[in-house]
Design an enzyme around this catalytic site. Structure first.
Site, short mmCIF file in Angstrom:
data_model
loop_
_atom_site.label_atom_id
_atom_site.label_comp_id
_atom_site.label_asym_id
_atom_site.label_seq_id
_atom_site.Cartn_x
_atom_site.Cartn_y
_atom_site.Cartn_z
N GLN A 21 0.81 -1.22 0.00
CA GLN A 21 0.00 0.00 0.00
C GLN A 21 0.84 1.27 0.00
O GLN A 21 0.32 2.36 -0.27
CB GLN A 21 -0.94 0.00 1.22
N ARG A 78 3.74 0.10 13.03
CA ARG A 78 3.40 -1.22 12.50
C ARG A 78 3.50 -1.16 10.98
O ARG A 78 2.80 -0.38 10.34
CB ARG A 78 1.99 -1.62 12.93
N HIS A 124 1.12 -9.25 4.73
CA HIS A 124 -0.06 -8.38 4.56
C HIS A 124 -0.48 -8.43 3.09
O HIS A 124 -0.38 -7.45 2.36
CB HIS A 124 0.26 -6.96 5.03
N ASN A 169 -1.83 -10.76 8.45
CA ASN A 169 -2.83 -9.73 8.65
C ASN A 169 -4.17 -10.16 8.09
O ASN A 169 -4.28 -10.48 6.90
CB ASN A 169 -2.40 -8.44 7.92
N GLU A 170 -5.18 -10.21 8.95
CA GLU A 170 -6.57 -10.42 8.53
C GLU A 170 -6.76 -11.61 7.60
O GLU A 170 -7.14 -11.46 6.43
CB GLU A 170 -7.12 -9.15 7.86
N ASN A 310 -7.83 -5.79 14.59
CA ASN A 310 -8.09 -4.74 13.59
C ASN A 310 -9.59 -4.51 13.58
O ASN A 310 -10.35 -5.47 13.37
CB ASN A 310 -7.67 -5.20 12.19
N TYR A 312 -12.93 -1.52 12.66
CA TYR A 312 -13.27 -0.22 12.07
C TYR A 312 -14.66 0.27 12.43
O TYR A 312 -14.89 1.45 12.53
CB TYR A 312 -13.14 -0.31 10.54
N GLU A 376 -5.04 -2.02 14.21
CA GLU A 376 -5.57 -1.11 13.18
C GLU A 376 -6.91 -0.57 13.62
O GLU A 376 -7.75 -1.33 14.12
CB GLU A 376 -5.85 -1.83 11.85
N TRP A 426 -4.95 3.49 11.58
CA TRP A 426 -4.78 3.22 10.15
C TRP A 426 -5.25 4.46 9.42
O TRP A 426 -6.44 4.74 9.45
CB TRP A 426 -5.60 2.00 9.68
N GLU A 433 -5.48 2.07 -1.36
CA GLU A 433 -6.52 1.40 -0.58
C GLU A 433 -7.11 0.23 -1.40
O GLU A 433 -8.30 0.17 -1.66
CB GLU A 433 -7.57 2.44 -0.14
N TRP A 434 -6.25 -0.69 -1.79
CA TRP A 434 -6.64 -1.94 -2.44
C TRP A 434 -7.63 -1.69 -3.60
O TRP A 434 -7.34 -0.87 -4.46
CB TRP A 434 -7.20 -2.92 -1.40
C1 PNW Z 1 -7.94 -3.50 6.43
N1 PNW Z 1 -14.14 -4.88 5.11
O1 PNW Z 1 -8.70 -4.11 5.43
C2 PNW Z 1 -6.51 -3.74 5.99
O2 PNW Z 1 -5.71 -4.43 6.93
C3 PNW Z 1 -5.82 -2.54 5.48
O3 PNW Z 1 -4.77 -2.94 4.61
C4 PNW Z 1 -6.81 -1.61 4.82
O4 PNW Z 1 -6.22 -0.56 4.13
C5 PNW Z 1 -7.74 -1.12 5.93
O5 PNW Z 1 -8.37 -2.18 6.58
C6 PNW Z 1 -8.81 -0.15 5.46
O6 PNW Z 1 -9.70 -0.75 4.57
C7 PNW Z 1 -10.06 -4.24 5.42
O7 PNW Z 1 -14.69 -4.72 3.99
C8 PNW Z 1 -10.71 -4.01 4.23
O8 PNW Z 1 -14.79 -5.22 6.11
C9 PNW Z 1 -12.06 -4.21 4.13
C10 PNW Z 1 -12.76 -4.66 5.24
C11 PNW Z 1 -12.11 -4.91 6.43
C12 PNW Z 1 -10.76 -4.67 6.52
#
Ligand code: PNW
Length: 476
Positions: A21, A78, A124, A169-170, A310, A312, A376, A426, A433-434
């Site tokens: 990223q 991190r 990651h 990671n995840e 992690n 959000y 995160e 984060w 952002e993917w």
């Molecule tokens: C995480 N969802 O990814 C990743 O660890 C990071 O690399 C990323 O940039 C960050 O969150 C923000 O998106 C996620 O759709 C992406 O639930 C999508 C989801 C959860 C985590």
């Protein structure tokens, strides 16, 4: 403020990033492509059609990143290692790239000189493309030995200075987004329009996850047996997972919230911390959920020194969904009375809801009984990317998100008794952002992608001030 109402010292707070990223320089010093180079370069796979070729150019500008962390007062950073830089072809018989090792070694030295503790993610999401071509990457058991070999190269090269390791990671995102929904690399799913090469959304995610858990657990065993005695660090996995609340108090929606948690978190956390799979998943998947042998269970159970978290957002869960990777539940941000749970982010899946963050910390502490490292947590302000710099840096919604969640974290630690040892926002800076490309911005630092100029946003100041006021002094 009394000592008891502060976080314990040392508290590792800072920011998180990931190699693909931020690094750019995809061909520098012997690096070969990862599955993300391949996936993101295909038309239609990212929102803006861009890939990580440039990102924030952190491979060459790493000193600027350290300066920024120092300016923000961060105690820890991190970041993740790029497997393709360290073993460009990826496999255990393939050559190790000394130039890649030197890059990360210099970077780690730079962090330590600046008084910043490195917190390193081994994987990651950027699998060497060669391993995908050779045997299908995470779909094949051979990935376990190749991952363990790569991890061991990292322990040997950096373990004298790195005392905090994350294996993967995840793993949920790898399995589901990469092999079920197909919106992340390698982009596999049952839909042949999206994934002409193949894929089976009903079976592959469960197989991929099985190999991820075993690769993680085997790497931890090697670390504990061979490296930890001399190096003395700690190692674990980090899981994504958002708080799931029942949409209302009907019994079916209360059950739905637990089923959603089981699939988002329990899928990985139950085997690793408790030694079994969630009943709801066994029932849902039957023979499609791969089983572990007794020997494998012994390896997996207890294979993480801490809970890497992690998170959000919070979801309101309802019974009756059709997606297995959401535990056959639906979710919404709209309450029964029509109001929104919180402030909407740029991405559809994220709203700010601090009480959910506190509830999740409590749930994880009570369920898994391990010290929690928040690895995160962050927010993308709606339409930030289309605002002029002068407006974007006043990121009020992000400031409020961090203020709310940090106050919730303090309450969870000091009032609820949760053992919480780190917090990483984060992200340090806006980055790739993917699938969203550069459209969605998560940074506390604004990046101008034309000039690579970095400008702190208000949230960077808020976080520095908050930790300045809420961590006990070292002598206390
Ligand atoms: C995480 N969802 O990814 C990743 O660890 C990071 O690399 C990323 O940039 C960050 O969150 C923000 O998106 C996620 O759709 C992406 O639930 C999508 C989801 C959860 C985590």
């Amino acid at each position: 403020m009394s000592v008891q109402s502060k976080l314990p010292s040392p508290f590792l707070w800072g920011y998180a990033t990931a190699s693909y990223q931020i690094e750019g320089s995809p061909a520098a010093d012997g690096r070969l492509p990862s599955i993300w180079d391949t996936f993101a370069s295909k038309p239609g796979k990212t929102l803006d059609g861009l890939d990580g070729s440039h990102a924030t150019e952190s491979y060459s500008k790493w000193k600027d990143d350290i300066a920024l962390l120092k300016q923000y007062g961060a105690k820890s950073y991190r970041f993740s290692l790029s497997w393709s830089r360290i073993i460009p072809k990826g496999g255990r018989g393939d050559p190790v790239n000394e130039a890649g090792i030197k890059h990360y070694s210099d970077f780690i030295d730079g962090l330590l000189e600046a008084g910043i503790t490195p917190f390193v993610t081994i994987y990651h999401w950027d699998l060497p493309q060669e391993l995908h071509d050779r045997y299908g990457g995470w779909l094949d058991r051979r990935i376990i030995d190749d991952f363990v070999n790569y991890a061991e190269v990292c322990f040997k090269a950096f373990g004298d200075r790195v005392k905090h390791w994350l294996t993967i990671n995840e793993p949920w995102c790898v399995a589901v987004l990469g092999y079920c929904v197909g919106i992340h690399a390698p982009g596999r799913c049952s839909d042949r329009n999206k994934s002409p090469e193949g894929g089976d959304s009903a079976t592959e995610p469960w197989i991929v996850a099985h190999h991820e858990i075993l690769a993680h657990a085997q790497a931890v065993k090697i670390y504990r047996d061979k490296y930890k005695p001399a190096q003395g660090g700690e190692i674990g996995i980090t899981l994504n997972g958002d708080w799931c609340m029942p949409y209302d108090d009907s019994p079916e929606n209360v059950k739905a919230a637990q089923d959603a948690l089981d699939t988002a978190i329990g899928w990985f956390a139950d085997p690793i911390y408790r030694g079994f799979y969630p009943e709801s998943m066994k029932k849902m998947l039957g023979s499609r959920l791969p089983t572990f042998t007794e020997e494998e269970w012994a390896l997996v159970h207890g294979s993480s020194d801490f809970y890497g978290m992690n998170t959000y957002t919070t979801k309101l869960c309802k019974a009756g969904g059709t997606l297995e990777h959401h535990g056959l539940t639906d979710s919404t941000f709209t309450r029964p009375d029509g109001t929104q749970l919180g402030v909407q982010a740029h991405c559809s899946w994220l709203q700010a809801y601090a009480p959910g963050f506190r509830a999740l910390l409590n749930y994880l502490w009570k369920t898994y009984k391990k010290p929690i490292y928040v690895t995160e947590n962050g927010f993308a302000v709606k339409d930030e990317g289309s605002k002029p710099l002068s407006e974007a840096i006043h990121d009020t919604d992000r400031v409020n998100y961090y203020q709310g969640n940090l106050d919730a974290l303090l309450a969870a630690a000091t009032e609820d008794g949760c053992d919480i040892r780190s917090y990483f926002g984060w992200s340090l800076l806006d980055n790739f952002e993917w699938g969203d490309g550069y459209v969605t911005r998560f940074g506390v630092t604004y990046v101008n992608y034309e000039t690579q100029e970095r400008t702190p946003k208000d949230s960077a100041r808020l976080i520095a001030k908050w930790f300045g006021e809420h961590v006990a002094s070292a002598s206390a």
